[in-house]
Scaffold this motif. Structure first.
Motif, PDB file in Angstrom:
ATOM      1  N   TYR A  58     -11.669   3.388   2.022  1.00  0.00           N
ATOM      2  CA  TYR A  58     -11.864   2.340   3.034  1.00  0.00           C
ATOM      3  C   TYR A  58     -12.024   0.980   2.347  1.00  0.00           C
ATOM      4  O   TYR A  58     -11.398  -0.015   2.740  1.00  0.00           O
ATOM      5  N   SER A  59     -12.857   0.934   1.309  1.00  0.00           N
ATOM      6  CA  SER A  59     -13.094  -0.331   0.606  1.00  0.00           C
ATOM      7  C   SER A  59     -11.837  -0.817  -0.089  1.00  0.00           C
ATOM      8  O   SER A  59     -11.509  -2.009  -0.054  1.00  0.00           O
ATOM      9  N   ILE A  60     -11.115   0.086  -0.736  1.00  0.00           N
ATOM     10  CA  ILE A  60      -9.904  -0.302  -1.464  1.00  0.00           C
ATOM     11  C   ILE A  60      -8.868  -0.889  -0.510  1.00  0.00           C
ATOM     12  O   ILE A  60      -8.283  -1.952  -0.769  1.00  0.00           O
ATOM     13  N   ILE A  61      -8.622  -0.213   0.598  1.00  0.00           N
ATOM     14  CA  ILE A  61      -7.606  -0.687   1.547  1.00  0.00           C
ATOM     15  C   ILE A  61      -7.996  -2.051   2.115  1.00  0.00           C
ATOM     16  O   ILE A  61      -7.154  -2.952   2.264  1.00  0.00           O
ATOM     17  N   ASN A  62      -9.270  -2.231   2.435  1.00  0.00           N
ATOM     18  CA  ASN A  62      -9.714  -3.518   2.992  1.00  0.00           C
ATOM     19  C   ASN A  62      -9.601  -4.638   1.968  1.00  0.00           C
ATOM     20  O   ASN A  62      -9.237  -5.770   2.307  1.00  0.00           O
ATOM     21  N   LEU A 136      -0.204  -8.472   9.747  1.00  0.00           N
ATOM     22  CA  LEU A 136       0.053  -8.188   8.333  1.00  0.00           C
ATOM     23  C   LEU A 136      -0.938  -7.162   7.798  1.00  0.00           C
ATOM     24  O   LEU A 136      -0.575  -6.326   6.957  1.00  0.00           O
ATOM     25  N   THR A 137      -2.176  -7.199   8.288  1.00  0.00           N
ATOM     26  CA  THR A 137      -3.163  -6.205   7.856  1.00  0.00           C
ATOM     27  C   THR A 137      -2.690  -4.789   8.162  1.00  0.00           C
ATOM     28  O   THR A 137      -2.825  -3.879   7.336  1.00  0.00           O
ATOM     29  N   GLU A 138      -2.119  -4.592   9.336  1.00  0.00           N
ATOM     30  CA  GLU A 138      -1.633  -3.254   9.703  1.00  0.00           C
ATOM     31  C   GLU A 138      -0.470  -2.835   8.799  1.00  0.00           C
ATOM     32  O   GLU A 138      -0.392  -1.669   8.386  1.00  0.00           O
ATOM     33  N   ILE A 139       0.425  -3.764   8.504  1.00  0.00           N
ATOM     34  CA  ILE A 139       1.555  -3.420   7.638  1.00  0.00           C
ATOM     35  C   ILE A 139       1.058  -2.951   6.275  1.00  0.00           C
ATOM     36  O   ILE A 139       1.474  -1.904   5.760  1.00  0.00           O
ATOM     37  N   ALA A 141      -2.054  -1.979   5.348  1.00  0.00           N
ATOM     38  CA  ALA A 141      -2.932  -0.812   5.386  1.00  0.00           C
ATOM     39  C   ALA A 141      -2.139   0.482   5.587  1.00  0.00           C
ATOM     40  O   ALA A 141      -2.357   1.476   4.883  1.00  0.00           O
ATOM     41  N   PHE A 142      -1.220   0.492   6.542  1.00  0.00           N
ATOM     42  CA  PHE A 142      -0.399   1.696   6.748  1.00  0.00           C
ATOM     43  C   PHE A 142       0.420   2.009   5.496  1.00  0.00           C
ATOM     44  O   PHE A 142       0.585   3.171   5.122  1.00  0.00           O
TER      45      PHE A 142
END
Length: 769
Positions: A58-62, A136-139, A141-142
């Protein structure tokens, strides 16, 4: 030959029974098509067991997603495809001190920034429910979780904008399936399986996938590989370490059993012993006390400490592995083992260089493949990496490099630092040499070594060293002798012997050299009355071309006229057979007068070894003769209007005429005009009333890409300059949500906007030159 039926029949024989599913999938993918290609890994696992349940993931992706959204996008128009290829190559390899400046220079030469385009509007608000940052966050993160990013574009089915998207959506990767059309059409469509099944044409979906080397014949390679697939055991270890630790804290048992060696204790006795032990030996007051009992007792220990289970070591090791999988430094996950200030700063720089920038470049390249061409063949989407705070230290080093890069103009340096080009001061487009920072255009009229600079002085010293001591105009190289001959108005070299060595002197013979020296002595020994006799300019029948300002120049004295006529005669004897190379007295006399005027108006640009204005003027004449016979100037061109009309450098015949048409204006100008047309079509002329009949005609011309005449180009420049000066190049804040009602802004865009203004100004400058 086996039929398709026979091939399927062979799949279901007993010896192949255990491989039926895999073989069937392969057969379907290869021969039939129209099937769903199932990924062997479940993306839902990476999301539920990774992002939703694992604090480290979770931390890495954020961290990655938030870092990506701080980088703004920019829209450009391609200017040079070759420089663009170099720019893409240098940014793909990462930016550091050595490459950042070069990348900025290549971007400036390859791309022209655009403003207020349709693509700006789309990316700033991809869909009604999302901003650019959340989209862009969704792009990102996915992509980092599943290795797949799906962007769905929605646009009108008919009309002039049918190929353009009005909304962009990020589709959930774990719910997407690829519909294959067989081996010849591997991706026929995409299917969204969410509260029903929805098939989407492949052309309307941008699939950005990470590299997947696994080709098993069933089409699984069409999906990207998630980073967590390689780290699935690390993810499991990390999850189990946390789970075990929680269970240990929740289910701590007794430390051991105390029992009597002699005889059994009854239940009542055992409870009484336990109560007495708590009262007498537990608590801070009894710490370190000695227990004494009258009975012989024994102890059995069966509890384990957390350290005995090595939970912390396992947990920390798995965190580092997960950080490595996503290419981010473990220090950023609050690893305090080596978290000094400098280490954290370097770790953030590493995050951008090794993780964020590669991710953004991958997205950039795919958007330019799928989205940008819909808005123009020359449109290019890029991200401005120079705004990254962690690269500012690199920018400081770039500033030091720029301060020493005298071969760049001030505006090029401003562009490299993202300060923008200063269009108000033309001197910032000139080159400044290190000595006194004198702009080169201040000496454009000087024909011989015009700048008094340390560079020129150092060159003089080198040449002096190469001259043979005690002799004048004797050189050790042929090139220097030829250059000296050109300075004296001649050409060639001849050879002498000096101390057994070959030396070189100007001109093809010593007699020619002596005649040139005699002429120089004549020039320098003239009386003052001859040098400074003022009056009307002497005008010969051949002297047809001279500037209006020449009426203030001195007249040509008898001695100077004789020298100039001798130079004309000698030049024409060798080069006068061609009309394009023939010299006239009037040509040289006008050049001489201008040299006198240039010397007087700008004496600071004259080299110290020039002893008089006549020497400067004769040098100018010699340079003009050099251009006349060689079809090139030694340095900056001058007096081109004096050259014969047949000469290739002559300015008598303008390169642009009133009949010439202009059709190479930028696509962005057409896009601006089309934007106004779309507003008119949508809202009508009652609301979009900022265009006159002339403006509407110009708008339609730009949309149709019609050629513009010179007079139309001038009117366009005049109109856009006035409207920009009035502030109409920007939307009035009162019409922020309804820009089509801003009459001034609509008119500015309808005539082509800023890109058309820049184009017209550039073309008109070329015509003036």
């Amino acid at each position: 030959m086996a039929t398709l039926y026979d091939r399927f029949k062979n799949l279901f024989t007993s010896k192949n029974l255990q491989r039926t599913a895999e073989a069937y999938n392969r057969a379907v993918f290869n021969y039939i098509g129209n099937n769903i290609v199932f990924a062997k890994e479940n993306d839902d696992t990476y999301i539920n067991h990774g992002y939703r349940r694992n604090a480290t993931v979770y931390s890495i992706i954020n961290i990655i997603a938030k870092s990506c959204t701080t980088i703004p996008f920019m829209i450009y128009e391609k200017k040079s495809n070759n420089d663009l290829k170099r720019y893409k190559s240098i940014t793909s390899s990462g930016l550091d001190t050595n490459t950042l400046l070069k990348a900025e220079q290549l971007r400036k030469s390859a791309l022209v920034e655009l403003e207020d385009t349709e693509l700006h509007e789309l990316l700033e608000r991809p869909n009604p429910a999302q901003s650019y940052n959340s989209w862009l966050t969704e792009i990102v993160a996915f992509g980092k979780l599943t290795g797949n990013r799906y962007i769905y574009g929605i646009g009108p089915d008919t009309g002039g904008n049918s190929k353009k998207y009005k909304e962009l959506y990020v589709l959930p990767s774990q719910l997407m399936e690829i519909v294959s059309g067989g081996i010849m059409n591997p991706v026929k469509a995409y299917r969204l399986d969410y509260k029903g099944r929805y098939d989407i044409d492949a052309q309307d979906v941008l699939h950005i996938k990470d590299y997947n080397p696994y080709y098993d014949g069933t089409g699984s390679h069409l999906y990207g590989q998630s980073p967590l697939k390689a780290g699935i055991r690390t993810l499991t270890t990390n999850n189990e370490a946390v789970t075990t630790g929680v269970k240990f804290l929740q289910n701590q048992t007794a430390r051991g059993v105390l029992y009597a060696d002699e005889g059994d204790l009854t239940e009542v006795q055992a409870q009484a012993l336990k109560d007495k032990f708590k009262r007498s030996h537990q608590g801070s007051a009894n710490a370190g006390d000695v227990i004494i009992t009258p009975k012989k007792l024994s102890w059995v220990n069966f509890g384990l400490d957390a350290s005995d289970l090595s939970l912390i070591e396992q947990y920390n090791a798995s965190i580092k592995d997960l950080a490595n999988i996503f290419s981010i430094p473990a220090i950023l996950l609050n690893n305090t083992e080596s978290s000094t200030y400098n280490n954290v700063k370097e770790a953030k720089k590493s995050l951008y260089q090794n993780c964020v920038m590669p991710e953004m470049i991958k997205i950039r390249d795919e958007l330019n493949r799928w989205l940008a061409p819909k808005y123009g063949d020359k449109i290019y989407i890029d991200f401005d990496f120079s705004v990254i705070p962690e690269l500012q230290e690199e920018m400081d080093k770039v500033v030091q490099q720029l301060s020493q890069s005298w071969w760049l103009t001030m505006n090029e340096k401003r562009g490299a630092m993202n300060y923008g080009v200063d269009e108000d001061d033309e001197k910032l487009n000139d080159y400044y040499i290190p000595a006194n920072l004198i702009p080169l255009n201040a000496v454009d009229n000087a024909p011989v070594e015009p700048v008094d600079s340390d560079v020129d002085k150092s060159i003089d010293k080198i040449n002096l060293k190469r001259k043979v001591p005690g002799m004048t105009d004797v050189f050790t190289t042929r090139g220097e002798a030829e250059d000296r001959a050109e300075e004296l108005g001649g050409r060639g070299f001849h050879r002498h012997q000096f101390d057994g060595e070959d030396v070189y002197m100007p001109f093809e013979s010593h007699e020619q050299y002596e005649r040139a020296i005699e002429r120089q002595k004549e020039y320098y020994n003239m009386e003052d009355d001859d040098k400074y006799h003022y009056g009307e300019p002497h005008e010969d029948e051949d002297d047809k071309y001279y500037h209006d300002d020449e009426d203030k120049a001195p007249s040509i004295s008898g001695r100077v006229e004789t020298a100039l006529r001798r130079m004309v005669s000698e030049h024409n004897e060798e080069h006068g057979d061609k009309a394009s190379s023939r010299a006239t007295y009037g040509m040289l006399a006008s050049s001489f007068r201008r040299g006198i005027g240039a010397y007087r108006t700008n004496p600071s640009s004259v080299r110290p070894n020039v002893r008089s204005e006549e020497q400067w003027a004769f040098g100018r004449v010699s340079g003009l003769l050099y251009a006349l016979r060689n079809n090139r100037f030694r340095r900056t061109p001058y007096d081109r209007d004096l050259l014969p009309s047949a000469h290739p450098l002559s300015s008598k015949e303008k390169s642009y005429t009133r009949k010439q048409m202009f059709d190479d204006y930028p696509q962005s100008a057409t896009n601006n005009a089309r934007r106004v047309k779309n507003w008119i079509d949508k809202y009508g002329r009652d609301e979009v009333d900022g265009m006159t009949k002339v403006g509407l005609a110009r708008m339609n011309q730009l949309i149709a890409r019609e050629s513009l005449s010179l007079s139309t180009l001038k009117r366009t420049f005049s109109f856009l300059s006035r409207t920009k000066g009035g502030g109409y190049n920007k939307i009035n804040p009162d019409y922020k949500d309804t820009p089509w009602k801003d009459k001034g802004y609509v008119a500015f865009l309808g005539w082509g906007g800023q890109s058309m203004l820049s184009y017209a100004e550039r073309k008109l400058d070329q015509i003036d030159e």
